[in-house]
Design a protein around this motif. Sequence first.
Motif, PDB file in Angstrom:
ATOM      1  N   LEU A  84      18.509   0.339  49.817  1.00  0.00           N
ATOM      2  CA  LEU A  84      19.184   1.605  50.124  1.00  0.00           C
ATOM      3  C   LEU A  84      20.598   1.658  49.537  1.00  0.00           C
ATOM      4  N   GLY A  85      20.979   0.628  48.807  1.00  0.00           N
ATOM      5  CA  GLY A  85      22.252   0.635  48.107  1.00  0.00           C
ATOM      6  C   GLY A  85      23.438   0.595  49.043  1.00  0.00           C
ATOM      7  N   SER A  86      24.510   1.305  48.670  1.00  0.00           N
ATOM      8  CA  SER A  86      25.767   1.262  49.418  1.00  0.00           C
ATOM      9  C   SER A  86      25.871   2.359  50.476  1.00  0.00           C
ATOM     10  N   ALA A  87      24.815   3.126  50.672  1.00  0.00           N
ATOM     11  CA  ALA A  87      24.866   4.273  51.583  1.00  0.00           C
ATOM     12  C   ALA A  87      25.203   3.883  53.016  1.00  0.00           C
ATOM     13  N   LEU A  88      24.886   2.639  53.402  1.00  0.00           N
ATOM     14  CA  LEU A  88      25.087   2.203  54.785  1.00  0.00           C
ATOM     15  C   LEU A  88      26.313   1.306  54.948  1.00  0.00           C
ATOM     16  N   SER A  89      27.187   1.320  53.974  1.00  0.00           N
ATOM     17  CA  SER A  89      28.329   0.392  53.993  1.00  0.00           C
ATOM     18  C   SER A  89      29.255   0.601  55.195  1.00  0.00           C
ATOM     19  N   ALA A  90      29.312   1.819  55.723  1.00  0.00           N
ATOM     20  CA  ALA A  90      30.184   2.100  56.868  1.00  0.00           C
ATOM     21  C   ALA A  90      29.429   2.114  58.202  1.00  0.00           C
ATOM     22  N   THR A  91      28.127   1.884  58.166  1.00  0.00           N
ATOM     23  CA  THR A  91      27.300   1.923  59.376  1.00  0.00           C
ATOM     24  C   THR A  91      27.541   0.679  60.234  1.00  0.00           C
ATOM     25  N   LYS A  92      27.763   0.888  61.533  1.00  0.00           N
ATOM     26  CA  LYS A  92      28.044  -0.214  62.446  1.00  0.00           C
ATOM     27  C   LYS A  92      26.771  -0.670  63.173  1.00  0.00           C
ATOM     28  N   PRO A  93      26.590  -1.981  63.367  1.00  0.00           N
ATOM     29  CA  PRO A  93      25.429  -2.467  64.123  1.00  0.00           C
ATOM     30  C   PRO A  93      25.568  -2.168  65.608  1.00  0.00           C
ATOM     31  N   VAL A  94      24.431  -1.836  66.246  1.00  0.00           N
ATOM     32  CA  VAL A  94      24.433  -1.536  67.693  1.00  0.00           C
ATOM     33  C   VAL A  94      23.330  -2.326  68.397  1.00  0.00           C
ATOM     34  N   GLY A  95      23.248  -3.617  68.083  1.00  0.00           N
ATOM     35  CA  GLY A  95      22.211  -4.453  68.667  1.00  0.00           C
ATOM     36  C   GLY A  95      20.981  -4.520  67.786  1.00  0.00           C
ATOM     37  N   THR A  96      19.896  -5.039  68.354  1.00  0.00           N
ATOM     38  CA  THR A  96      18.637  -5.146  67.621  1.00  0.00           C
ATOM     39  C   THR A  96      17.636  -4.107  68.145  1.00  0.00           C
ATOM     40  N   LEU A  97      16.501  -4.005  67.490  1.00  0.00           N
ATOM     41  CA  LEU A  97      15.522  -2.969  67.828  1.00  0.00           C
ATOM     42  C   LEU A  97      15.096  -3.025  69.291  1.00  0.00           C
ATOM     43  N   GLN A  98      14.927  -4.237  69.832  1.00  0.00           N
ATOM     44  CA  GLN A  98      14.503  -4.387  71.221  1.00  0.00           C
ATOM     45  C   GLN A  98      15.650  -4.639  72.196  1.00  0.00           C
ATOM     46  N   GLN A  99      16.808  -5.057  71.684  1.00  0.00           N
ATOM     47  CA  GLN A  99      17.957  -5.357  72.533  1.00  0.00           C
ATOM     48  C   GLN A  99      19.148  -4.521  72.075  1.00  0.00           C
ATOM     49  N   LEU A 100      19.190  -3.281  72.534  1.00  0.00           N
ATOM     50  CA  LEU A 100      20.248  -2.372  72.121  1.00  0.00           C
ATOM     51  C   LEU A 100      21.562  -2.716  72.825  1.00  0.00           C
ATOM     52  N   ASN A 101      22.660  -2.471  72.136  1.00  0.00           N
ATOM     53  CA  ASN A 101      23.990  -2.638  72.716  1.00  0.00           C
ATOM     54  C   ASN A 101      24.500  -1.243  73.090  1.00  0.00           C
ATOM     55  N   LEU A 102      24.302  -0.865  74.359  1.00  0.00           N
ATOM     56  CA  LEU A 102      24.646   0.481  74.801  1.00  0.00           C
ATOM     57  C   LEU A 102      26.143   0.747  74.718  1.00  0.00           C
ATOM     58  N   GLU A 103      26.949  -0.272  74.967  1.00  0.00           N
ATOM     59  CA  GLU A 103      28.395  -0.097  74.875  1.00  0.00           C
ATOM     60  C   GLU A 103      28.818   0.214  73.445  1.00  0.00           C
ATOM     61  N   ALA A 104      28.204  -0.475  72.483  1.00  0.00           N
ATOM     62  CA  ALA A 104      28.525  -0.228  71.079  1.00  0.00           C
ATOM     63  C   ALA A 104      28.097   1.178  70.672  1.00  0.00           C
ATOM     64  N   ILE A 105      26.952   1.623  71.179  1.00  0.00           N
ATOM     65  CA  ILE A 105      26.480   2.979  70.881  1.00  0.00           C
ATOM     66  C   ILE A 105      27.460   4.003  71.457  1.00  0.00           C
TER      67      ILE A 105
END
Length: 308
Positions: A84-105
């Motif tokens: 997907l190239g550089s399109a996601l360079s500013a995207t922040k992680p919010v946990g994993t698919l099964q273990q979401l980080n609600l605070e980060a969201i």
Amino acid sequence: MRLRLAAAALLPLLALASCGTSTAPQEAGPTRTVKHAMGETKVPAEPKRVVVLDTDKLDTMVSLGLAPVGAAQAAENQAWPKYLGSALSATKPVGTLQQLNLEAIMALKPDLILGSKFRQAAFYDKLSKIAPTVFTEKVGVTWKQNFLLDAEALGKKEKAAELLSAYEARARKVGAEFTSLKVSIVRFMPTEIRMYGPESFSGIVVGDAGIPRPEAQMLASQADKRFGKLSQENIAQADADAVFYSAYGDAAAKSQAAVTGGPLWKNLAAVKAGHAYNVDDEIWMLGIGVTAAGKILDDLDRYLTPLA
């Protein structure tokens, strides 16, 4: 004085309780109603801050010329898909698919969340209190329907329909040259080997191209036709005119190296003929979108043209 102090101390607790019992986030500006796997949700007419919770939705947003502010990762600390190239360079992680980080969201202040009932049904109520939330039902087998639903929530359904139509037309054109060949799809997992059937993402792409599959990989005896398990002893079921194989993660890559270096794999007709191709797992297995599908078509065209 004591009463004023007690009241002041109580205010944060009341505010927190209020947040916990809210039925929906506050909506601002025009909205649209979207029907989805969990019911109906009013979403912003033009969402600006989107969080996505599955890998297909990364592909969807980039395919539509957008980028999420946050996204769940397939595995902890995993990089965003290179294809997907550089399109996601500013995207922040919010946990994993099964273990979401609600605070980060919550910290990202999204105005739309896109997720999957299959993976995150237990989180839906909490997510809905953060932002309007739209869930697709399944993964993989319904990737085209998911693409259109997510695009609808994003206000881009017409563009998505155009992209999907263009992909399907190209699939027919690419595959027309290879209808006399049979294609095998194999994936090495950390603890098992899989052959992918007609209802897997990559299997659907090969099917859209009209390219035949080995009979064993049609999984006729299974209700779930996404994949079947292989062992080294029955690895012959992986044989075809061309074999496309990949590995999910470092442990699986070690397993792949051991199996593909062994005599049973080397005895496959496709391997003997030099027609076994190690492909990108992020594209063939995790992409689950029109951009990844287009890159699978690129691989099919590249590797099968000399065989036709």
